[in-house]
Scaffold this motif. Sequence first.
Motif, PDB file in Angstrom:
ATOM      1  N   UNK A 200       0.853  -1.193   0.000  1.00 55.37           N
ATOM      2  CA  UNK A 200       0.000   0.000   0.000  1.00 55.37           C
ATOM      3  C   UNK A 200       0.887   1.241   0.000  1.00 55.37           C
ATOM      4  N   UNK A 201       0.672   2.117  -0.966  1.00 58.41           N
ATOM      5  CA  UNK A 201       1.492   3.335  -1.093  1.00 58.41           C
ATOM      6  C   UNK A 201       1.171   4.291   0.043  1.00 58.41           C
ATOM      7  N   UNK A 202       2.272   4.853   0.623  1.00 57.56           N
ATOM      8  CA  UNK A 202       2.137   5.903   1.651  1.00 57.56           C
ATOM      9  C   UNK A 202       1.213   5.473   2.794  1.00 57.56           C
ATOM     10  N   UNK A 203       1.295   4.200   3.207  1.00 56.89           N
ATOM     11  CA  UNK A 203       0.360   3.704   4.245  1.00 56.89           C
ATOM     12  C   UNK A 203       0.638   4.360   5.591  1.00 56.89           C
ATOM     13  N   UNK A 204       1.917   4.750   5.854  1.00 62.74           N
ATOM     14  CA  UNK A 204       2.239   5.401   7.120  1.00 62.74           C
ATOM     15  C   UNK A 204       1.518   6.737   7.239  1.00 62.74           C
ATOM     16  N   UNK A 205       1.383   7.422   6.117  1.00 65.68           N
ATOM     17  CA  UNK A 205       0.656   8.696   6.143  1.00 65.68           C
ATOM     18  C   UNK A 205      -0.826   8.480   6.456  1.00 65.68           C
TER      19      UNK A 205
ATOM     20  N   UNK B  85      -3.584   3.966  -3.080  1.00 62.86           N
ATOM     21  CA  UNK B  85      -3.074   3.254  -4.264  1.00 62.86           C
ATOM     22  C   UNK B  85      -2.131   2.161  -3.789  1.00 62.86           C
ATOM     23  N   UNK B  86      -1.839   1.242  -4.720  1.00 60.41           N
ATOM     24  CA  UNK B  86      -0.932   0.147  -4.398  1.00 60.41           C
ATOM     25  C   UNK B  86       0.111   0.020  -5.497  1.00 60.41           C
ATOM     26  N   UNK B  87       1.247  -0.557  -5.106  1.00 61.81           N
ATOM     27  CA  UNK B  87       2.309  -0.886  -6.067  1.00 61.81           C
ATOM     28  C   UNK B  87       2.481  -2.397  -6.057  1.00 61.81           C
ATOM     29  N   UNK B  88       2.762  -2.969  -7.239  1.00 66.12           N
ATOM     30  CA  UNK B  88       2.860  -4.428  -7.364  1.00 66.12           C
ATOM     31  C   UNK B  88       4.168  -4.814  -8.034  1.00 66.12           C
ATOM     32  N   UNK B  89       4.809  -5.821  -7.456  1.00 63.11           N
ATOM     33  CA  UNK B  89       5.969  -6.437  -8.091  1.00 63.11           C
ATOM     34  C   UNK B  89       5.601  -7.862  -8.469  1.00 63.11           C
TER      35      UNK B  89
END
Length: 613
Positions: A491-496, A567-571
């Motif tokens: 999950x992008x920027x989940x800490x924020x 948003x999410x990032x995937x590898x």
Amino acid sequence: MEYQDPQLLASLKSHFFDFLVQEDEQQSIDQLLILMNEKLNLEEVTLFIYNEWKQYYFPKASSNMSINNNLGSYFLSDKIVNEMMEEQENVDDKRTIYTFISKIYRNNKAIGLFEFKYRQLSINKSLLIEVANEGFKLIEKLLEFSKIFEEGKRYEQLFNVTAKFHSTMDMDEVLGEIIDTLRNVYPSFTYYLLLSHDNHNNNGLPIKEFQYDNDDNPAAMQAYVTGEVQFEDLVKEKRSILYAPLKGKQGVYGVLQVIAPNTVIFPHSEVRFIELLANTAGSALENAQLYQQSKRLVADLQLINETSHRLNSNLRLTDTMNFMSDQILQSFGSQEVGFIILENDRFKLLPGSTPFFESEQSELYLKYVDEKIKDEKDTLFIGDISTEPLLNGLRFRSLMAVPMAQSGLIKGVAIVMHEKPYYFSFETFKLLQSLIHHSTLAFSNSMLREELENLVITDHLTKLYSRSYLDSMITKSMATDAFGTFVLIDLDNFKCINDIYGHQIGDEILIQVARILKDNIRDNDIGARWGGEELAIYLPKVDLAAGTAIAKRIVEKVGNHTSPKVTISCGLSHWNQSYQDNAFKLFKRADKALYMAKENGKNQVVVQEESIV
């Protein structure tokens, strides 16, 4: 010719004793008439027996062999006899044959007559009357001896049939012996066995279903209820019917219906024999039924014991339910079996249920059973469900439903159905109850065990699989499949998100993303929580292109269907059998691709490098 009456009569009577000691009644009567014919110098003498109901004199025997061979076609009415007795003999012709009728009375009632035929006018009619009276006395004795002899033969038959009754425990054989005995003793009578619908006989016996609610045959019902012989005299139809209960020590098992033709009063002499036969048969039926019940109980106990033993052997829920379904289908002859769990007013179908319960047609049955059990909190045993207005015309008519209850709470219900009405017996229903009650704990244990297993392999927050389960399934897939695709998600920027909205909202976001994952993969694909805000998907037997398309679809869905929006990032990494690989290398490649997605601006899918080392 003049007759010395006393001497002639004495000569005749001296021969009478010879006839008494003969065993054949008809032969004795025939010889008596021939003797009378010779001694009295007659042309012919015929004996008639009076039938009070029909008011006819029927021939019993004649000295004329042509008549003797065709007795059934020659009979006299009361009117004809009276006219013959009044005729005046005034013709003196040697070719003329005269007839003299001598009636025989007992208690002022006619019981028979002799018809004497002769040529001479000077015959001594007083002698004929005397001979007729004395002859009939002998005939009465012969008939009485014959009756005693026949009675002995009947009771010998009763003894023999009783021995047969007690040598068999087969109900059909007992019923067959009853009919065979009646056919031998009363060939002119008609008979039926009135039995309940529980008797499934296919041997062609005259069996009628006993209608307990039928008012058309009150005598049969009275015999069944009271256990006493009942009679029904039908004057217009000229027949009398006897109803003898087939009773044992514990109850009445049916009614024997015997129809006597051409009489309005059932022959009293036959009542006792039929009653004894019915009582003997009733006792034999009771013994056979008790034997069959004991066999059935032993079989039922064996079934319950086998089922309980099998269910307590730590079977999986699917195996448990399939085993129960097979047992019910085989033991009860049912056509459909359903195991339903009631969750939040919704029906959940358990494994082992027949395909019918997956169809829309089953909804009417399920709703009906659910409402009935909730209202009555008891089992359902319905012989014909079509009597319910809302269910009239449905395919299945016989229904049994047993709640699956534990600690007083109804957790589900087992439903058994058949197309035929009243197909299941009450004994079958009681056995189903016992089976389900003994099995409910095993059902619950299997469900709890699988729930516990799911807890062990499932992440508590997201309800996705655990990291350890994902690892084991990838290792298994690499050993058996040809290829597969792995997607690592962050999950992008989940800490924020946590800092701005708090950890509770952060958890909700994780739940939303996990739900999107599950909605966009197949049942055999594996969605898991990798750790923290990282998730993962393993797609067995999915190539790189298809896996990439799935990952991109999930990235798009997450961006459009989360609130607050994330948003999410995937590898993405891939393997196939053409080169040496393992789970660790697969994870490493996906992790490297995920790092590149993060570095390249996030909210995207990056596929592993082409070269795999």
